[in-house]
Design an enzyme around this catalytic site. Structure first.
Site, PDB file in Angstrom:
ATOM      1  N   ASP A 173       0.706  -1.118  -0.045  1.00  0.00           N
ATOM      2  CA  ASP A 173      -0.116   0.127   0.034  1.00  0.00           C
ATOM      3  C   ASP A 173       0.599   1.150  -0.074  1.00  0.00           C
ATOM      4  OD1 ASP A 173      -2.734   1.645   0.653  1.00  0.00           O
ATOM      5  OD2 ASP A 173      -3.195  -0.182   0.722  1.00  0.00           O
ATOM      6  N   ASP A 182      -4.541   1.877  17.976  1.00  0.00           N
ATOM      7  CA  ASP A 182      -4.903   0.779  17.120  1.00  0.00           C
ATOM      8  C   ASP A 182      -3.296  -0.806  16.597  1.00  0.00           C
ATOM      9  OD1 ASP A 182      -7.254   1.851  18.118  1.00  0.00           O
ATOM     10  OD2 ASP A 182      -7.922   1.463  16.443  1.00  0.00           O
ATOM     11  N   HIS A 210      -4.057   5.644   3.338  1.00  0.00           N
ATOM     12  CA  HIS A 210      -4.638   4.624   2.319  1.00  0.00           C
ATOM     13  C   HIS A 210      -3.946   3.879   3.132  1.00  0.00           C
ATOM     14  CE1 HIS A 210      -5.896   1.583  -0.799  1.00  0.00           C
ATOM     15  NE2 HIS A 210      -6.777   2.409  -0.596  1.00  0.00           N
ATOM     16  N   GLY A 315      -6.974  -7.778 -10.225  1.00  0.00           N
ATOM     17  CA  GLY A 315      -8.011  -8.573  -8.916  1.00  0.00           C
ATOM     18  C   GLY A 315      -9.218  -9.108  -9.808  1.00  0.00           C
ATOM     19  N   SER A 379     -11.240  -0.684  -2.221  1.00  0.00           N
ATOM     20  CA  SER A 379      -9.826  -1.220  -1.214  1.00  0.00           C
ATOM     21  C   SER A 379     -10.039  -1.029   0.159  1.00  0.00           C
ATOM     22  CB  SER A 379      -9.152   0.534  -1.751  1.00  0.00           C
ATOM     23  OG  SER A 379      -8.726   0.424  -3.108  1.00  0.00           O
TER      24      SER A 379
END
Length: 647
Positions: A173, A182, A210, A315, A379
């Site tokens: 990414d 987190d 992103h 994909g 995404s």
């Protein structure tokens, strides 16, 4: 200047190996070939891919690919000195997962290099990007369980103890903020890569937001599907854009971060929320090698909808899990890319895509700097699905890629039916776990026994009255006839792109002499070319296989601009040809599946059909059996396959 002169001198040796006119678009990309013919001496980044015969499975594949790439370079003779010098000087990068190297050169030099032995193809280092998010906004930390986790049943999986523990997820990414509360302690490895695939020395960081967002959807403690899984992150899309070499370098990094195949520290699955519209054969080799290694590929389908045939690579590769996006009501998002996808080249056929869908509209997750934000896109749907796969692997470690796919697909919301909007439907994590034999249902508590009541005193006897005479029974009216239900019209078979229906299953196709024909429905077809007979029967027995069991199928003919009129057969129908397995380029068939290949000692061989193959080199034995058991895997499940030998 010395380095450039060295490159030109070495390529003079390359040119001596054969006439430049022998180069063709089959080995050199059309754009490079066109520029080379014009004498273009502008330096560009080029990928040089080699022919590597490799049937190794599992993590041993990584070591084997490295050694075979080195062997190919050494076998090139005089030119190997140039390539090795380029590698040592940093001018070239080894992309072993892709069986290739990255090298800067001119189109003229690329054309010459394509003539070398063992070189399979030469193409530009093209751009890859993150599809633009459809929505962006700041958000507060979720107060409870976010809707996207509820929607796929993540809390039920957690309650059963399945939280992604022991699973590593590859993350390619824009980067990652590993210091986000987190994500703290969950990023076990990080590496940044430059446009040429070289490593860049840096600490974990996100060039946009992103990458941190997608990572939070996989492992975030408040927003992640698999909060106990770990992340191996590769920064390959700085500013949300990168190159093919960057992506391949990142892929091989997350699979083997310490560059040592003997240590089991790589990813069990890989999420890539990136792509490029259309079909790109260049992604086939690295993804196939990922599959051979037993790593699950989970990729976004793209944000190029709502039009049909709008998917992106990688994909839309048939063997990848392509993920589309749905909203909170389970409806396909307007931006989510739709199928079908028509592959022509190394893979041939029309395929339904995406494979599954997951929440992807206004999804809250982690942002850099300890913040949170909402993004929309495939995404976001892809990492949610990747998190689900991580939970599945934590419940059943060692599960094969095909078993993971089957469980995910069979448990999705469309009950086994697939379409070009959401594939098999919205994923269900409890349902997928159940398909793997891992229950998320707690056993019902055993109820406490009710206390026995105290015995009541026996009643006094009551005299029995004399029976009254029975009245004559009233006549029973005859039942009214049940209404006949109106029949539901049968579902019509859908045609592959470019074909029209010539007959439903059981009918007869007419006026189809020597025409391209197909049989099936909804993305599942077999193809062939009819002989000189003007007709054939549209039946499973005529075609020799059922491409879509249990569905209403049809036969189709390749469109020629006008509809084919139906007519009564003039003569008894001839059977349609059984679809024959196609050979990889440069190979010929030596046996159909179940047969025996002979006279193949020490030869390069392959097994599969229609662009889906495994390759290897036979040992000194003159024969081998053409079976899935012999090869150790099925490269094209449900298809008519064969074995092939290199010409």
């Amino acid at each position: 200047m010395k380095k450039k002169a060295g490159i030109l001198t070495a390529l003079g040796v390359v040119l001596a190996l054969g006439s430049v006119s022998q180069a063709s678009a089959g080995t050199l990309s059309p754009s490079l070939l066109q520029r080379a013919k014009a004498g273009d001496q502008t330096q560009v980044g080029v990928i040089v891919r080699f022919n590597v015969a490799n049937t190794t499975q599992g993590r041993a594949l990584y070591k084997n690919l490295r050694s075979q790439l080195a062997a190919r370079l050494a076998a090139l003779g005089p030119s190997a000195g140039f390539l090795n010098s380029a590698l040592k000087s940093g001018a070239a990068t080894q992309l072993w997962l892709d069986e290739s190297i990255y090298l800067p050169m001119t189109p003229v030099q690329a054309r010459a290099l394509s003539l070398l032995p063992f070189v399979s193809e030469v193409f530009e280092n093209f751009k890859v990007q993150i599809p633009k998010a459809a929505a962006l906004s700041a958000a507060s930390a979720p107060a409870g369980t976010p809707w996207h986790l509820e929607k796929i049943g993540a809390p039920q999986a957690w309650a059963a103890g399945f939280r992604g523990q022991g699973v590593r997820i590859g993350h390619l990414d824009s980067g990652i903020d590993a210091s986000h509360p987190d994500l703290a302690g969950k990023v076990v490895a990080f590496q940044e890569f430059g446009s040429d695939g070289d490593r860049v020395n840096s600490q974990a960081h996100d060039t946009t937001d992103h990458g941190t967002h997608t990572a939070g959807l996989m492992v975030g403690s408040k927003t992640g599907v698999a909060p106990d899984a770990k992340i191996i992150s590769a920064l390959v899309l700085p500013g949300n854009e990168g190159t093919f070499a960057q992506v391949i370098a990142g892929m091989q990094y997350v699979l083997d971060p310490d560059n040592n195949a003997d240590t089991n520290d790589g990813a069990n699955l890989v999420n890539m929320s990136l792509g490029i519209p259309g079909t790109y054969d260049e992604f086939i080799v690295p993804v196939q090698n990922m599959l051979k290694a037993g790593v699950v590929p989970v990729f976004a389908i793209g944000n190029f909808g709502p039009s049909s045939s709008s998917t992106g690579s990688p994909g839309n590769l048939p063997d990848a899990i392509g993920v589309g996006a749905v909203d909170q009501n389970g409806n396909v998002a307007s931006f989510s890319s739709r199928g079908p996808v028509a592959w022509q080249g190394k893979i041939n056929g029309v395929f339904i895509k995406p494979d599954v869908a997951a929440p992807g509209v206004e999804i809250t997750s982690t942002f850099p700097g300890g913040k949170y934000g909402a993004l929309s896109g495939s995404s976001q749907a892809s990492p949610i699905t990747a998190g689900a796969v991580a939970v599945m692997l934590s419940a059943r470690p060692g599960t094969s890629v095909d078993t993971v796919k089957n469980a995910l697909y069979a448990s999705a919301s469309n009950a086994g039916s697939k379409n070009n909007n959401v594939g098999y439907g919205l994923i269900s994590l409890p349902g997928a776990l159940s398909k793997l034999g891992a229950s998320t249902s707690a056993p019902a508590p055993t109820p406490a026994p009710a206390p026995a009541p105290a015995p009541a005193p026996a009643p006094a006897p009551v005299p029995t009255p004399a029976p009254a005479p029975s009245p004559a029974p009233a006549p029973v009216p005859a039942p009214a006839p049940a209404p006949v239900p109106t029949p539901v019209p049968a579902a019509q078979p859908t045609a592959p792109a470019g074909y029209t229906l010539c007959a439903p299953e059981g009918g007869i196709c007419t006026n189809v002499a020597n025409k391209q024909v197909a049989f099936g429905t909804a993305g599942s077809y077999v193809f062939g070319v009819n002989d000189a007979s003007p007709t054939f029967q549209c039946t499973v027995s005529e075609w020799g296989r059922d491409p879509a069991p249990g569905r209403a199928k049809g036969c189709f003919v390749k469109s020629s601009g006008t509809a084919t009129p139906a007519a009564a057969p003039a003569s008894p129908p001839s059977p349609a040809p059984t679809a024959q397995p196609t050979a990889p380029a440069g190979y010929v068939q030596c046996a159909p599946q179940g047969g025996t290949c002979t006279n193949v000692a020490n030869k390069q061989v392959a097994f599969g059909a229609a662009g889906l193959y495994v390759f290897g080199i036979n040992d000194s034995s003159p024969n081998f059996q053409c079976t899935v058991q012999e090869w150790g895997r099925d490269p094209a499940p449900g298809r008519v396959k064969a074995c092939f030998v290199k010409n």
